[in-house]
Structure formats: C-alpha cells, structure tokens
Motif scaffolding. Structure first.
Motif: not given
Length: 274
Positions: A26-31, A33-36
């Motif tokens: 999830v942390i990598n996905a946030i990095k 996509t910039s989604h929260d």
C-alpha cells in the motif's frame, strides 16, 4: 444539483488493493499514484478500504486484511450529487467507492468531484437578468433561443481564467456534462458573456461547436461589452490569459502575518470570473 448523478462525475478507472497484499504494498502504491487510500477488493467485490492513516502504526509486513476498514460508506451510481455532498460533509470521508447491487466496484467519487460538478453553474435567472438589463439599458426586446455556436466566432469579454477551473471544464466536456455558454448574438458578432472556461476548454480539446443560450439582438449597435473587449485587446478565445492556481484571487487574497495565514480584504474592482 440533485439532477446530477454520481455516475456522471465518478472516476471509473480505480486503483485497488487486494486483501492479501501488505502494508508495504500500500505504501508503494501511495508513492506511485499519490492517492491517499484505496478500495480493497476480492474478485472486484469491495470488502474494505485502506487509507494512509491506517498505516501509521502498522508493520510493513502486516497483511492488508488485518488493518483495513470494513465498515464502509459507499455510493450508488444513481445517487444524486447533492446527497453525496451531504454524506461527505457529515462523515468527513473524502472518497466513496461506487458500487452496484452486488457490491461490485464501479468507480470512486471524491469531494473534489462534488466541487467540480458545481463550478460555473448556469442558471435560468442569470440569462433572464441579462436580457432584462439589455432591455432596460437599450430599450430593445432581445429574443432567447438555444443552439450551437462556433467557438472560433466568439468575442470574449473576460481577459483571464484559472487553470484549476479550466481542468474542471475539460473534465466535464469529456464526460458530456458541460452546460451551455451564454452568448449575445448580434447580426455581425457573437459576444461571449458567460462560459469563458468552457470555451477555452473546448478549444483545447479541438471542439469547434458549443451549445449556447443565445440572446439575439436584431439591432446592430455597439454594446458596452464590446467596448470592454476592445479595451482589453480581446478578439478571440486565444487571447484569454490562463492563470495558474497560485495566482487565483481566492489564494492571492490571503497573506501571512506573524507566521499565520490571515484572510485579507475582499479584492475590489476585479472583473468577474465565470
């Protein structure tokens, strides 16, 4: 507002997380996509939601299923935008997964989408007030119709627009949701009164025709709006200046004082943005 539906403004292409992934994923996905936050799906069925807040005290190897939120507020695609706005305000949730009757993910709608649906709204009152003003000032009776207008023929009467609102108009035009512009139609001139963001958005998208409320004047005389356009050296939509968000008057109207943000005095004598 209630005539606009979730299906018209939701984002259909949604980034999701599988319940068997980890907090690190999830942390990598946030990095990336910039989604929260992300809906958690199992075979496209929404079973939870995970946000950046859920990761605060989680070990990177913790499975998503152990830290995701399972008590969700979701939206139906036929739900009115006004109802979504009330849910977002009351719950404090910024994004709602949009699901069908089987709880399958169809999209996501955010508070930004709700705001975007309301910017630059054209009301019948705006059109009729303009017609009444023309009649009182010039002693003529304009005729109202609705029809297509060529973007290339429009004489703008506003010298600048703002990038954030322009992006919203581009989004709406792509979705087929843009409202008509307001144009005073003279024998030799189409004067754009309301809808400058929409006109520039159409030009950027290569769209040559917009739907318009046409306030038709048979008499051929110069209006004050035409003199204003001439004074600002406006001839076509291409002459409209696009301002970045940082120079928007709602932002520029604040100033720093003692390390704090203080709202300044209202900006006076500023031309109206539509």
């Amino acid at each position: 507002m209630d005539k606009k539906r979730v299906r018209d403004y939701m984002t259909a292409d949604v980034d999701t997380i599988n319940m068997n992934q980890t907090a690190r994923d999830v942390i990598n996905a946030i990095k990336v996509t910039s989604h929260d936050g992300f809906p958690i799906v199992d075979r496209n069925v929404v079973i939870g939601y995970i946000s950046a807040r859920d990761l605060l005290f989680a070990h990177p190897d913790t499975p998503v299923r152990e830290i995701m939120s399972q008590h969700l507020i979701v939206a139906d695609p036929e739900m009115a935008i006004g109802d979504v706005a009330r849910v977002i305000i009351r719950s404090g949730i910024q994004k709602l997964p949009v699901v069908n009757e089987k709880n399958e993910l169809l999209g996501i709608i955010s508070n930004t989408d709700v705001v975007r649906s309301q910017i630059e709204h054209v009301s019948p009152d705006k059109v009729y007030k303009l017609m009444d003003t023309i009649e009182r000032l010039h002693g003529i009776k304009p005729h109202l119709s609705k029809g297509p207008v060529m973007v290339s023929t429009l004489l703008p009467t506003q010298s600048r627009i703002y990038m954030d609102e322009l992006e919203g108009r581009i989004y709406e035009i792509k979705k087929g949701l843009a409202e008509p512009v307001i144009v005073i139609k003279k024998p030799d001139q189409n004067i754009l009164v309301d809808g400058h963001h929409r006109a520039v958005a159409a030009k950027r998208l290569g769209i040559k025709i917009l739907e318009a409320y046409l306030i038709e004047i048979a008499e051929d005389f110069e209006l004050g709006l035409e003199r204003t356009a001439r004074a600002m050296k406006l001839r076509t939509v291409d002459d409209i200046q696009i301002m970045d968000y940082a120079r928007h008057p709602l932002v520029a109207g604040t100033h720093r004082f003692g390390g704090a943000i203080v709202v300044g005095e209202p900006i006076k004598n500023r031309e109206k943005e539509d």
